[in-house]
Design a protein around this motif. Structure first.
Motif, PDB file in Angstrom:
ATOM      1  N   LEU A 181       0.822  -1.210   0.000  1.00 22.72           N
ATOM      2  CA  LEU A 181       0.000   0.000   0.000  1.00 22.72           C
ATOM      3  C   LEU A 181       0.855   1.258   0.000  1.00 22.72           C
ATOM      4  O   LEU A 181       0.449   2.292  -0.547  1.00 22.72           O
ATOM      5  CB  LEU A 181      -0.943  -0.017   1.200  1.00 22.72           C
ATOM      6  N   ALA A 182       2.048   1.185   0.599  1.00 23.42           N
ATOM      7  CA  ALA A 182       2.954   2.334   0.581  1.00 23.42           C
ATOM      8  C   ALA A 182       3.416   2.664  -0.836  1.00 23.42           C
ATOM      9  O   ALA A 182       3.874   3.777  -1.103  1.00 23.42           O
ATOM     10  CB  ALA A 182       4.156   2.068   1.478  1.00 23.42           C
ATOM     11  N   LEU A 183       3.315   1.678  -1.733  1.00 21.75           N
ATOM     12  CA  LEU A 183       3.709   1.869  -3.136  1.00 21.75           C
ATOM     13  C   LEU A 183       2.508   2.121  -4.034  1.00 21.75           C
ATOM     14  O   LEU A 183       2.628   2.040  -5.258  1.00 21.75           O
ATOM     15  CB  LEU A 183       4.469   0.635  -3.618  1.00 21.75           C
ATOM     16  N   GLY A 184       1.368   2.430  -3.425  1.00 21.05           N
ATOM     17  CA  GLY A 184       0.136   2.568  -4.192  1.00 21.05           C
ATOM     18  C   GLY A 184       0.243   3.566  -5.327  1.00 21.05           C
ATOM     19  O   GLY A 184      -0.259   3.320  -6.437  1.00 21.05           O
ATOM     20  N   ASP A 185       0.890   4.711  -5.101  1.00 23.57           N
ATOM     21  CA  ASP A 185       1.013   5.723  -6.155  1.00 23.57           C
ATOM     22  C   ASP A 185       1.850   5.210  -7.320  1.00 23.57           C
ATOM     23  O   ASP A 185       1.557   5.517  -8.481  1.00 23.57           O
ATOM     24  CB  ASP A 185       1.627   7.005  -5.589  1.00 23.57           C
ATOM     25  N   LEU A 186       2.895   4.441  -7.000  1.00 24.56           N
ATOM     26  CA  LEU A 186       3.719   3.883  -8.077  1.00 24.56           C
ATOM     27  C   LEU A 186       2.916   2.896  -8.911  1.00 24.56           C
ATOM     28  O   LEU A 186       2.990   2.904 -10.140  1.00 24.56           O
ATOM     29  CB  LEU A 186       4.953   3.189  -7.494  1.00 24.56           C
ATOM     30  N   PHE A 187       2.153   2.028  -8.235  1.00 28.58           N
ATOM     31  CA  PHE A 187       1.327   1.080  -8.978  1.00 28.58           C
ATOM     32  C   PHE A 187       0.309   1.816  -9.855  1.00 28.58           C
ATOM     33  O   PHE A 187       0.103   1.466 -11.022  1.00 28.58           O
ATOM     34  CB  PHE A 187       0.602   0.140  -8.017  1.00 28.58           C
ATOM     35  N   ALA A 188      -0.317   2.839  -9.286  1.00 28.81           N
ATOM     36  CA  ALA A 188      -1.331   3.585 -10.043  1.00 28.81           C
ATOM     37  C   ALA A 188      -0.724   4.244 -11.276  1.00 28.81           C
ATOM     38  O   ALA A 188      -1.370   4.328 -12.327  1.00 28.81           O
ATOM     39  CB  ALA A 188      -1.986   4.629  -9.140  1.00 28.81           C
ATOM     40  N   SER A 189       0.526   4.699 -11.168  1.00 26.07           N
ATOM     41  CA  SER A 189       1.150   5.404 -12.292  1.00 26.07           C
ATOM     42  C   SER A 189       1.441   4.484 -13.470  1.00 26.07           C
ATOM     43  O   SER A 189       1.679   4.952 -14.585  1.00 26.07           O
ATOM     44  CB  SER A 189       2.436   6.095 -11.832  1.00 26.07           C
ATOM     45  N   ILE A 190       1.452   3.167 -13.225  1.00 24.23           N
ATOM     46  CA  ILE A 190       1.634   2.214 -14.334  1.00 24.23           C
ATOM     47  C   ILE A 190       0.349   1.397 -14.542  1.00 24.23           C
ATOM     48  O   ILE A 190       0.378   0.285 -15.067  1.00 24.23           O
ATOM     49  CB  ILE A 190       2.842   1.288 -14.104  1.00 24.23           C
ATOM     50  N   ASP A 191      -0.774   1.997 -14.118  1.00 26.07           N
ATOM     51  CA  ASP A 191      -2.107   1.397 -14.312  1.00 26.07           C
ATOM     52  C   ASP A 191      -2.244   0.035 -13.650  1.00 26.07           C
ATOM     53  O   ASP A 191      -2.846  -0.894 -14.200  1.00 26.07           O
ATOM     54  CB  ASP A 191      -2.429   1.277 -15.811  1.00 26.07           C
TER      55      ASP A 191
END
Length: 211
Positions: A181-191
């Protein structure tokens, strides 16, 4: 190579996280080898430690290839530091079965889930290093399977208690979830959806943990 320029830095940062995870897995497997109850398990764990060190080096190399001028040193996520502390405590207290649960079952299961989804996305983007990526994924699957087999044998031999492991599992799982969850923004940025990775990792847990 169809990785979009806007995806290179997020992918590199995600791989930096995986590099830190592989370094933790290396340290754990090396320590587990000294606790293993038989020669076969010791050999596997020594081999796993070598493979985890190689994985970390590979991820580091791919990070430099993806974004050589945009990344500095990646700070270790606080949840990963917490996970390391939990594993090191179990090692110090020689709770071998718990280390299998923490490392080969939960952490390797999470790593396998991330690599499988990343592999699908990278293959779709015609990214490089395809054969090497598949070797790494195969080795992660082998580490995870070893954990399942060895922990089941340990329980059947009466050397570990499923009840005690069920009591310990929620803390490890909560910290593992916090990592993703701490990496949520990174995951979102690659869809990608961070929750899907958590779901994949949970689906790979042994059924007795849910009883």
């Amino acid at each position: 190579m169809l990785v979009h320029p806007d995806e290179r830095v997020p992918l590199a940062r995600l791989l930096q996280f995986l590099e830190h995870g592989e370094r933790l897995a290396h340290d754990c497997a090396r320590a587990q080898a000294a606790l293993a109850p038989d020669a076969g398990a010791r050999r596997f764990l020594v081999g796993q430690a070598r493979q985890e060190a190689l994985h970390a080096a590979v991820f580091h190399g791919v990070v430099l290839w993806l974004a050589p001028r945009h990344l500095g040193a990646c700070p270790v996520l606080p949840p990963l530091e917490r996970y390391r502390a939990l594993v090191e405590e179990a090692i110090r207290e020689r709770r071998f079965a718990e280390t299998l649960l923490a490392e080969q079952i939960i952490l390797e299961g999470l790593g396998e889930a991330i690599l499988k989804r990343l592999e699908a996305g990278l293959a779709k983007r015609k990214a490089g290093f395809g054969p090497l990526r598949r070797i790494l994924l195969h080795q992660e699957e082998a580490h995870h399977a070893f954990g399942h087999r060895t922990l089941e044998r340990t329980i059947e031999a009466g050397q570990a208690s499923p009840e005690a492991l069920r009591e310990r599992a929620p803390e490890y799982l909560a910290v593992a979830d916090a990592m993703v969850l701490a990496l949520g923004d990174l995951f979102a940025s690659i869809d990608e959806d961070a929750a899907a990775y958590i779901g994949d990792a949970r689906s790979a847990l042994p059924s007795w943990l849910h009883q």
